[in-house]
Write a protein that holds these residues in place. Structure first.
Motif, PDB file in Angstrom:
ATOM      1  N   CYS A 127       0.996  -1.099   0.065  1.00 45.47           N
ATOM      2  CA  CYS A 127       0.038  -0.423  -0.329  1.00 45.47           C
ATOM      3  C   CYS A 127       0.734   1.095   0.133  1.00 45.47           C
ATOM      4  O   CYS A 127       1.637   1.785   1.367  1.00 45.47           O
ATOM      5  CB  CYS A 127      -1.065  -0.100   1.541  1.00 45.47           C
ATOM      6  N   ALA A 128       1.099   2.167  -0.620  1.00 44.81           N
ATOM      7  CA  ALA A 128       2.095   3.209  -0.706  1.00 44.81           C
ATOM      8  C   ALA A 128       0.664   4.182  -0.107  1.00 44.81           C
ATOM      9  O   ALA A 128      -0.321   4.400  -0.398  1.00 44.81           O
ATOM     10  CB  ALA A 128       1.524   4.149  -2.464  1.00 44.81           C
ATOM     11  N   PRO A 129       2.012   4.680   0.813  1.00 43.91           N
ATOM     12  CA  PRO A 129       1.724   5.522   1.594  1.00 43.91           C
ATOM     13  C   PRO A 129       0.417   7.330   0.824  1.00 43.91           C
ATOM     14  O   PRO A 129       0.966   7.260  -0.508  1.00 43.91           O
ATOM     15  CB  PRO A 129       2.935   6.915   2.035  1.00 43.91           C
ATOM     16  N   TYR A 130      -0.472   8.228   1.272  1.00 40.79           N
ATOM     17  CA  TYR A 130      -1.177   8.682   0.855  1.00 40.79           C
ATOM     18  C   TYR A 130      -0.272  10.071  -0.002  1.00 40.79           C
ATOM     19  O   TYR A 130       0.472  10.186   0.802  1.00 40.79           O
ATOM     20  CB  TYR A 130      -1.859   9.448   1.898  1.00 40.79           C
ATOM     21  N   ALA A 131      -0.744  10.402  -1.059  1.00 42.27           N
ATOM     22  CA  ALA A 131      -0.356  11.750  -1.914  1.00 42.27           C
ATOM     23  C   ALA A 131      -1.528  11.914  -2.407  1.00 42.27           C
ATOM     24  O   ALA A 131      -2.348  11.508  -2.542  1.00 42.27           O
ATOM     25  CB  ALA A 131       0.820  11.115  -2.619  1.00 42.27           C
ATOM     26  N   PRO A 132      -1.991  13.765  -2.783  1.00 40.37           N
ATOM     27  CA  PRO A 132      -3.151  13.949  -3.237  1.00 40.37           C
ATOM     28  C   PRO A 132      -2.917  13.261  -4.855  1.00 40.37           C
ATOM     29  O   PRO A 132      -1.921  13.250  -5.863  1.00 40.37           O
ATOM     30  CB  PRO A 132      -2.266  15.409  -3.531  1.00 40.37           C
ATOM     31  N   TYR A 133      -4.037  13.168  -5.462  1.00 41.37           N
ATOM     32  CA  TYR A 133      -4.639  12.759  -6.306  1.00 41.37           C
ATOM     33  C   TYR A 133      -3.901  13.496  -8.051  1.00 41.37           C
ATOM     34  O   TYR A 133      -3.928  14.272  -7.438  1.00 41.37           O
ATOM     35  CB  TYR A 133      -5.856  12.402  -6.837  1.00 41.37           C
ATOM     36  N   GLY A 134      -3.063  12.976  -8.391  1.00 35.57           N
ATOM     37  CA  GLY A 134      -3.252  13.430  -9.709  1.00 35.57           C
ATOM     38  C   GLY A 134      -1.347  14.088  -9.164  1.00 35.57           C
ATOM     39  O   GLY A 134      -0.975  14.650 -10.237  1.00 35.57           O
ATOM     40  N   THR A 135      -0.671  13.977  -8.225  1.00 30.94           N
ATOM     41  CA  THR A 135       0.562  14.774  -7.984  1.00 30.94           C
ATOM     42  C   THR A 135       1.979  13.710  -8.774  1.00 30.94           C
ATOM     43  O   THR A 135       1.654  12.645  -8.202  1.00 30.94           O
ATOM     44  CB  THR A 135       0.563  15.018  -7.088  1.00 30.94           C
ATOM     45  N   GLU A 136       2.994  14.552  -8.718  1.00 29.51           N
ATOM     46  CA  GLU A 136       4.075  13.774  -9.150  1.00 29.51           C
ATOM     47  C   GLU A 136       4.397  13.058  -7.461  1.00 29.51           C
ATOM     48  O   GLU A 136       5.213  11.847  -7.930  1.00 29.51           O
ATOM     49  CB  GLU A 136       4.846  14.758  -8.967  1.00 29.51           C
ATOM     50  N   GLU A 137       3.837  13.180  -6.792  1.00 29.09           N
ATOM     51  CA  GLU A 137       4.249  12.533  -5.104  1.00 29.09           C
ATOM     52  C   GLU A 137       3.572  11.257  -5.654  1.00 29.09           C
ATOM     53  O   GLU A 137       4.585   9.904  -5.403  1.00 29.09           O
ATOM     54  CB  GLU A 137       4.191  13.381  -3.917  1.00 29.09           C
ATOM     55  N   LEU A 138       2.359  10.805  -6.211  1.00 33.51           N
ATOM     56  CA  LEU A 138       1.782  10.144  -5.752  1.00 33.51           C
ATOM     57  C   LEU A 138       2.206   8.699  -6.707  1.00 33.51           C
ATOM     58  O   LEU A 138       2.569   7.875  -6.888  1.00 33.51           O
ATOM     59  CB  LEU A 138       0.390  10.533  -6.070  1.00 33.51           C
ATOM     60  N   SER A 139       2.472   9.451  -7.899  1.00 33.21           N
ATOM     61  CA  SER A 139       3.574   8.834  -8.644  1.00 33.21           C
ATOM     62  C   SER A 139       4.270   7.644  -8.445  1.00 33.21           C
ATOM     63  O   SER A 139       4.844   6.719  -8.604  1.00 33.21           O
ATOM     64  CB  SER A 139       3.897   9.622 -10.459  1.00 33.21           C
ATOM     65  N   ARG A 140       5.687   9.131  -7.944  1.00 36.09           N
ATOM     66  CA  ARG A 140       6.799   8.585  -7.078  1.00 36.09           C
ATOM     67  C   ARG A 140       6.206   7.318  -6.064  1.00 36.09           C
ATOM     68  O   ARG A 140       7.101   6.014  -6.031  1.00 36.09           O
ATOM     69  CB  ARG A 140       7.450   9.210  -6.630  1.00 36.09           C
ATOM     70  N   LEU A 141       5.431   7.476  -5.052  1.00 36.65           N
ATOM     71  CA  LEU A 141       4.873   7.061  -4.178  1.00 36.65           C
ATOM     72  C   LEU A 141       4.382   5.049  -4.863  1.00 36.65           C
ATOM     73  O   LEU A 141       4.581   4.046  -4.532  1.00 36.65           O
ATOM     74  CB  LEU A 141       4.383   6.838  -3.067  1.00 36.65           C
ATOM     75  N   ALA A 142       3.956   5.003  -6.051  1.00 38.93           N
ATOM     76  CA  ALA A 142       3.370   4.660  -6.579  1.00 38.93           C
ATOM     77  C   ALA A 142       3.840   3.236  -7.641  1.00 38.93           C
ATOM     78  O   ALA A 142       3.974   1.993  -7.124  1.00 38.93           O
ATOM     79  CB  ALA A 142       2.329   4.276  -7.883  1.00 38.93           C
ATOM     80  N   LEU A 143       4.737   3.795  -7.933  1.00 36.43           N
ATOM     81  CA  LEU A 143       6.121   2.921  -9.075  1.00 36.43           C
ATOM     82  C   LEU A 143       6.776   2.260  -7.458  1.00 36.43           C
ATOM     83  O   LEU A 143       7.415   1.053  -7.941  1.00 36.43           O
ATOM     84  CB  LEU A 143       6.492   4.145  -9.181  1.00 36.43           C
ATOM     85  N   ALA A 144       6.841   3.056  -6.467  1.00 39.03           N
ATOM     86  CA  ALA A 144       8.110   2.294  -5.412  1.00 39.03           C
ATOM     87  C   ALA A 144       7.290   1.513  -5.162  1.00 39.03           C
ATOM     88  O   ALA A 144       7.797  -0.265  -4.612  1.00 39.03           O
ATOM     89  CB  ALA A 144       8.465   3.265  -3.821  1.00 39.03           C
ATOM     90  N   ALA A 145       5.963   1.323  -5.016  1.00 37.44           N
ATOM     91  CA  ALA A 145       5.007   0.130  -4.387  1.00 37.44           C
ATOM     92  C   ALA A 145       5.118  -1.337  -5.227  1.00 37.44           C
ATOM     93  O   ALA A 145       4.368  -2.397  -5.109  1.00 37.44           O
ATOM     94  CB  ALA A 145       3.991   0.986  -4.133  1.00 37.44           C
ATOM     95  N   LEU A 146       4.799  -0.766  -6.784  1.00 37.99           N
ATOM     96  CA  LEU A 146       4.833  -1.492  -8.253  1.00 37.99           C
ATOM     97  C   LEU A 146       5.763  -2.575  -8.321  1.00 37.99           C
ATOM     98  O   LEU A 146       6.303  -3.167  -8.688  1.00 37.99           O
ATOM     99  CB  LEU A 146       3.924  -0.948  -8.765  1.00 37.99           C
ATOM    100  N   GLU A 147       7.289  -2.282  -7.324  1.00 37.18           N
ATOM    101  CA  GLU A 147       9.170  -2.373  -7.825  1.00 37.18           C
ATOM    102  C   GLU A 147       8.881  -4.018  -7.402  1.00 37.18           C
ATOM    103  O   GLU A 147       7.717  -4.805  -6.443  1.00 37.18           O
ATOM    104  CB  GLU A 147       9.549  -1.830  -6.785  1.00 37.18           C
ATOM    105  N   GLY A 148       8.544  -4.762  -8.654  1.00 40.23           N
ATOM    106  CA  GLY A 148       8.517  -5.911  -8.908  1.00 40.23           C
ATOM    107  C   GLY A 148       6.678  -6.680  -8.538  1.00 40.23           C
ATOM    108  O   GLY A 148       6.468  -7.984  -8.244  1.00 40.23           O
ATOM    109  N   ARG A 149       6.038  -5.799  -8.913  1.00 33.63           N
ATOM    110  CA  ARG A 149       4.669  -5.938  -8.434  1.00 33.63           C
ATOM    111  C   ARG A 149       3.774  -5.850  -9.441  1.00 33.63           C
ATOM    112  O   ARG A 149       4.370  -5.072 -10.467  1.00 33.63           O
ATOM    113  CB  ARG A 149       4.246  -5.557  -7.148  1.00 33.63           C
TER     114      ARG A 149
END
Length: 218
Positions: A127-149
């Motif tokens: 579960c990626a930590p919260y960040a506002p929708y549409g932001t670069e921060e959310l994208s960065r956190l999502a990519l980290a959560a998806l690593e190897g997944r």
């Protein structure tokens, strides 16, 4: 519009409608993208699923630009970034299904409560930590959560599924919602038994060995 592009746009429309039909999404929430040419095709911002048609789908370049007069989904950034970072991914689905979103609201990752978690690439769905929708921060956190997944949850938001093609991405989204539903029921029944990382690694290998694109539940 070339025939190949029209076909690709229509597949994005069909995917968005399938998410609604499966109960994984509704209204204007969620978004779908498909790798196409040197960029991607993505659902537009704020258009109800039933109002979508091929002309409404937005072509987006990898630099984040789209044709004048078009408005891609507000979540275009993580779609673009996932496709840029993961060459094996051909389609991305983002939705707000009830059980996935329930665990996302609690900020909880999904452990190996069923061997089918191996379909997502490992012993957990992060579960990626919260960040506002549409932001670069959310994208960065999502990519980290998806690593190897292939899937992740987004805290207080929803989920993402990334597949080799659209059918795979939708299948993954549906499987993740099923797994979250099962986990929620198990928590009500008692204390879920968690499979070991070794057991899940073995299942990942089994899936690869069978050469299955979308392994069925047994």
């Amino acid at each position: 519009m070339q025939a190949a592009e029209r076909t690709a746009r229509e597949s994005v429309v069909a995917a968005a409608r399938e998410l609604d039909a499966l109960g994984l999404n509704r209204g204007t929430s969620g978004n779908v993208s498909l790798r196409f040419g040197n960029g991607l095709l993505i659902t537009p911002s704020g258009v109800p699923t039933q109002a979508l048609d091929a002309e409404a789908i937005v072509p987006l370049a990898m630099d984040g630009t789209s044709p004048a007069g078009t408005k891609p989904s507000s979540e275009w950034r993580f779609h673009r970034d996932i496709l840029a970072a993961r060459p094996e991914v051909g389609a991305v689905v983002h939705a707000h299904p009830i059980y996935c979103t329930g665990f996302a609201i609690c900020g909880r990752e999904i452990p190996a409560v069923h061997y089918m978690i191996a379909a997502f690439g490992g012993a957990t769905v992060r579960c990626a930590p919260y960040a506002p929708y549409g932001t670069e921060e959310l994208s960065r956190l999502a990519l980290a959560a998806l690593e190897g997944r292939s899937c992740c949850l987004l805290a207080n938001h929803g989920m993402i599924a990334a597949g080799a093609d659209m059918a795979r991405a939708i299948w993954l989204a549906s499987e993740l919602e099923t797994l979250c539903h099962q986990f929620a029921v198990a928590l009500q029944v008692g204390t879920p038994q968690i499979l070991s990382e070794a057991e899940i690694a073995d299942t990942v290998r089994r899936f690869r060995g069978y050469g299955l694109n979308a392994p069925a539940r047994q």
